[in-house]
Design a protein around this motif. Structure first.
Motif, PDB file in Angstrom:
ATOM      1  N   HIS A   5       0.849  -1.195   0.000  1.00 26.96           N
ATOM      2  CA  HIS A   5       0.000   0.000   0.000  1.00 26.96           C
ATOM      3  C   HIS A   5       0.886   1.247   0.000  1.00 26.96           C
ATOM      4  N   PRO A   6       1.704   1.413  -1.035  1.00 25.41           N
ATOM      5  CA  PRO A   6       2.656   2.534  -1.040  1.00 25.41           C
ATOM      6  C   PRO A   6       1.973   3.897  -1.143  1.00 25.41           C
ATOM      7  N   GLU A   7       0.690   3.913  -1.561  1.00 26.34           N
ATOM      8  CA  GLU A   7      -0.009   5.192  -1.677  1.00 26.34           C
ATOM      9  C   GLU A   7      -0.258   5.842  -0.316  1.00 26.34           C
ATOM     10  N   LEU A   8      -0.327   5.047   0.738  1.00 24.90           N
ATOM     11  CA  LEU A   8      -0.621   5.601   2.059  1.00 24.90           C
ATOM     12  C   LEU A   8       0.586   6.392   2.577  1.00 24.90           C
ATOM     13  N   PRO A   9       0.385   7.571   3.144  1.00 21.84           N
ATOM     14  CA  PRO A   9       1.508   8.376   3.673  1.00 21.84           C
ATOM     15  C   PRO A   9       1.998   7.848   5.023  1.00 21.84           C
ATOM     16  N   TRP A  10       2.627   6.694   4.982  1.00 23.79           N
ATOM     17  CA  TRP A  10       3.040   5.998   6.202  1.00 23.79           C
ATOM     18  C   TRP A  10       3.899   6.876   7.110  1.00 23.79           C
ATOM     19  N   ASN A  11       4.929   7.457   6.547  1.00 23.82           N
ATOM     20  CA  ASN A  11       5.884   8.183   7.391  1.00 23.82           C
ATOM     21  C   ASN A  11       5.284   9.443   8.001  1.00 23.82           C
ATOM     22  N   GLN A  12       4.388  10.098   7.266  1.00 22.18           N
ATOM     23  CA  GLN A  12       3.752  11.301   7.818  1.00 22.18           C
ATOM     24  C   GLN A  12       2.921  10.959   9.053  1.00 22.18           C
ATOM     25  N   PHE A  13       2.323   9.784   9.068  1.00 22.64           N
ATOM     26  CA  PHE A  13       1.577   9.346  10.258  1.00 22.64           C
ATOM     27  C   PHE A  13       2.524   8.835  11.351  1.00 22.64           C
ATOM     28  N   LEU A  14       3.399   7.906  10.983  1.00 17.58           N
ATOM     29  CA  LEU A  14       4.169   7.176  11.991  1.00 17.58           C
ATOM     30  C   LEU A  14       5.244   8.019  12.666  1.00 17.58           C
ATOM     31  N   ARG A  15       5.712   9.071  12.002  1.00 22.57           N
ATOM     32  CA  ARG A  15       6.713   9.935  12.652  1.00 22.57           C
ATOM     33  C   ARG A  15       6.158  10.584  13.919  1.00 22.57           C
ATOM     34  N   VAL A  16       4.863  10.806  13.958  1.00 22.81           N
ATOM     35  CA  VAL A  16       4.248  11.484  15.101  1.00 22.81           C
ATOM     36  C   VAL A  16       3.635  10.490  16.079  1.00 22.81           C
ATOM     37  N   CYS A  17       3.296   9.304  15.596  1.00 21.50           N
ATOM     38  CA  CYS A  17       2.617   8.312  16.444  1.00 21.50           C
ATOM     39  C   CYS A  17       3.569   7.714  17.476  1.00 21.50           C
ATOM     40  N   ASP A  18       2.994   7.350  18.616  1.00 20.21           N
ATOM     41  CA  ASP A  18       3.737   6.656  19.663  1.00 20.21           C
ATOM     42  C   ASP A  18       3.686   5.142  19.479  1.00 20.21           C
ATOM     43  N   LEU A  19       2.645   4.675  18.776  1.00 19.36           N
ATOM     44  CA  LEU A  19       2.449   3.248  18.572  1.00 19.36           C
ATOM     45  C   LEU A  19       1.962   2.999  17.149  1.00 19.36           C
ATOM     46  N   ASN A  20       2.225   1.793  16.666  1.00 18.04           N
ATOM     47  CA  ASN A  20       1.707   1.339  15.379  1.00 18.04           C
ATOM     48  C   ASN A  20       0.815   0.125  15.646  1.00 18.04           C
ATOM     49  N   MET A  21      -0.447   0.175  15.200  1.00 20.04           N
ATOM     50  CA  MET A  21      -1.410  -0.905  15.429  1.00 20.04           C
ATOM     51  C   MET A  21      -1.827  -1.539  14.104  1.00 20.04           C
ATOM     52  N   PRO A  22      -0.923  -2.232  13.416  1.00 26.48           N
ATOM     53  CA  PRO A  22      -1.279  -2.827  12.122  1.00 26.48           C
ATOM     54  C   PRO A  22      -2.377  -3.875  12.267  1.00 26.48           C
ATOM     55  N   GLN A  23      -3.210  -3.945  11.235  1.00 26.67           N
ATOM     56  CA  GLN A  23      -4.326  -4.880  11.219  1.00 26.67           C
ATOM     57  C   GLN A  23      -3.830  -6.229  10.692  1.00 26.67           C
ATOM     58  N   VAL A  24      -3.457  -7.105  11.601  1.00 22.98           N
ATOM     59  CA  VAL A  24      -2.929  -8.418  11.217  1.00 22.98           C
ATOM     60  C   VAL A  24      -4.123  -9.358  11.045  1.00 22.98           C
ATOM     61  N   TYR A  25      -4.861  -9.146   9.960  1.00 24.07           N
ATOM     62  CA  TYR A  25      -6.053  -9.937   9.674  1.00 24.07           C
ATOM     63  C   TYR A  25      -5.664 -11.048   8.685  1.00 24.07           C
ATOM     64  N   TRP A  26      -5.667 -12.277   9.166  1.00 23.11           N
ATOM     65  CA  TRP A  26      -5.232 -13.398   8.331  1.00 23.11           C
ATOM     66  C   TRP A  26      -6.429 -13.942   7.515  1.00 23.11           C
ATOM     67  N   ILE A  27      -7.131 -13.039   6.826  1.00 20.81           N
ATOM     68  CA  ILE A  27      -8.334 -13.395   6.069  1.00 20.81           C
ATOM     69  C   ILE A  27      -7.987 -14.402   4.973  1.00 20.81           C
ATOM     70  N   HIS A  28      -8.826 -15.436   4.848  1.00 20.39           N
ATOM     71  CA  HIS A  28      -8.662 -16.513   3.871  1.00 20.39           C
ATOM     72  C   HIS A  28      -7.378 -17.308   4.097  1.00 20.39           C
ATOM     73  N   ALA A  29      -6.853 -17.252   5.312  1.00 21.94           N
ATOM     74  CA  ALA A  29      -5.690 -18.052   5.690  1.00 21.94           C
ATOM     75  C   ALA A  29      -5.882 -18.495   7.139  1.00 21.94           C
ATOM     76  N   HIS A  30      -4.940 -19.277   7.626  1.00 22.69           N
ATOM     77  CA  HIS A  30      -5.051 -19.799   8.994  1.00 22.69           C
ATOM     78  C   HIS A  30      -3.673 -19.846   9.652  1.00 22.69           C
ATOM     79  N   ASN A  31      -2.879 -18.794   9.412  1.00 25.52           N
ATOM     80  CA  ASN A  31      -1.499 -18.763   9.907  1.00 25.52           C
ATOM     81  C   ASN A  31      -1.206 -17.454  10.639  1.00 25.52           C
ATOM     82  N   PRO A  32      -1.907 -17.174  11.728  1.00 24.24           N
ATOM     83  CA  PRO A  32      -1.735 -15.872  12.394  1.00 24.24           C
ATOM     84  C   PRO A  32      -0.321 -15.605  12.886  1.00 24.24           C
ATOM     85  N   ALA A  33       0.353 -16.611  13.418  1.00 25.94           N
ATOM     86  CA  ALA A  33       1.701 -16.392  13.953  1.00 25.94           C
ATOM     87  C   ALA A  33       2.662 -15.973  12.843  1.00 25.94           C
ATOM     88  N   GLU A  34       2.592 -16.673  11.706  1.00 23.63           N
ATOM     89  CA  GLU A  34       3.478 -16.335  10.596  1.00 23.63           C
ATOM     90  C   GLU A  34       3.191 -14.938  10.070  1.00 23.63           C
TER      91      GLU A  34
END
Length: 373
Positions: free
Chosen positions: A149-178
């Motif tokens: 998702h290179p279109e998203l301005p990741w650095n503009q958000f994350l430079r100011v954020c204290d935490l990153n909460m990525p959505q680790v949604y393993w949709i159509h898969a069954h390997n959450p740890a990986e």
């Protein structure tokens, strides 16, 4: 600034959670040992979980009920990027009016399509931080693999954020740890300027015929603990409580975050511990069956032969020795360690080892150097 720890969950629509009974929501959250609940409080430039016909804000009673039970209420806000000043204003208003100590910015598909999105994210984050101060934790909730998702301005958000909460949604898969491990690697990319600590959000919902299972949620929690993450979240309360089998909520509720998985010993520490037990079979158990052990004098191949080498070490070379790990470095499949030993026949002050590991964490290559004085 307080640190976020433990288990949490997102709340989307308050009226759909426990029938809108905020006391019941707070009681269920307390019984599940949740440390934080993340409530949707804004959408674009507007308040959310607000009845515009009757002018009733559903958020303050829930915030108060959670806080009375020792649970930290956070807010979350879906942002579009077309009007960053007004989005920041409503964010600041909600944080300050509700007395929130944490705020999550949810930027996804709409932000990727926004005009001047990089400038918009920079303006939004600057105004938000200015309005709420440094004592409020800010977090980004978005995709788990930024390179997709290179279109998203990741650095503009994350430079100011204290935490990153990525959505680790393993949709159509069954390997959450990986997928969790891959997410951590993805945000360690040099394309991310200053990655803040990760608090992942796992799947507790169903979509397009796919459903997360209780066993997968358990695996996700175990992996987060094993990776030494401070906290986790799940999406989403209504789905987990009302749409999925009861074992889903039971798994989240009953998981003991503090003691779920003991912190694993690094192989360097485990190796020295095994030496101090002075049991050749226990030390050899750390090696793969095809391992190679090399010293300045010998090359030993195979676990059985390596066990014999340690029998000589403990019996003749360093009897009754006490081993001390001086230092170690490395990660992944390689470790470098230095160590000392005191025995009844002499001392080692210059122990230097290099260890190579296979994907299962077994030693496949081990070079050791030491002299007995």
């Amino acid at each position: 600034m307080a640190k976020l720890q433990g288990k949490g969950i997102f709340v989307w629509k308050i009226p759909k959670c426990e029938g809108g009974d905020v006391q019941q929501i707070a009681s269920v959250a307390r019984d599940a040992a949740l440390t934080h609940v993340i409530i949707k409080v804004a959408n674009g430039i507007w308040k959310y979980n607000y009845d515009w016909d009757r002018h009733i804000d559903f958020c303050p009673p829930l915030v108060q009920s959670l806080r009375r039970r020792g649970i930290e209420p956070w807010g979350w806000h879906y942002v579009f990027g077309e009007d960053p000043i007004r989005e920041a204003r409503i964010a600041v208003e909600r944080v300050n009016t509700l007395g929130l100590r944490g705020y999550v910015i949810n930027a996804e598909a709409h932000y990727k399509r926004a005009r001047n999105r990089h400038a918009a994210a920079e303006i939004f984050m600057r105004e938000l931080r200015r309005g709420v101060g440094r004592d409020v934790l800010l977090a980004l909730s978005s995709y788990r693999y930024p390179s997709l998702h290179p279109e998203l301005p990741w650095n503009q958000f994350l430079r100011v954020c204290d935490l990153n909460m990525p959505q680790v949604y393993w949709i159509h898969a069954h390997n959450p740890a990986e997928q969790l491990e891959q997410t951590l690697r993805a945000f360690a990319s040099p394309d991310i300027d200053a990655p803040p600590p990760i608090v992942p959000t796992g799947s507790a919902f169903s979509e397009h015929g796919w459903t997360a299972s209780a066993s997968e949620v358990r695996a996700f929690l175990d992996a987060a603990r094993a990776l030494n993450l401070d906290a986790v979240n799940f999406w989403e309360w209504h789905a987990a409580r009302d749409r999925l089998p009861p074992d889903m909520w039971a798994t989240i509720s009953e998981y003991d975050w503090e003691n779920g998985v003991p912190e694993p010993l690094d192989i360097a520490v485990a190796y020295i511990d095994a030496l101090n037990a002075r049991n050749p079979a226990n030390v050899a158990a750390l090696y793969a069956s095809n391992a190679v052990h090399i010293t300045s004098s010998f090359t030993t191949r195979g676990r059985a032969a390596i066990e014999g080498w340690y029998r000589q070490l403990f019996g003749r070379v360093l009897p009754d020795a006490v081993f001390t790990l001086a230092n170690y470095s490395g990660a992944g499949s390689v470790r470098h360690l230095t160590w000392t030993a005191d025995s009844s026949t002499g001392r080692v002050v210059d122990g230097r080892d290099t260890i190579g590991l296979n994907p299962a964490g077994e030693i496949v290559y081990h070079y050791t150097f030491f002299t007995v004085r």
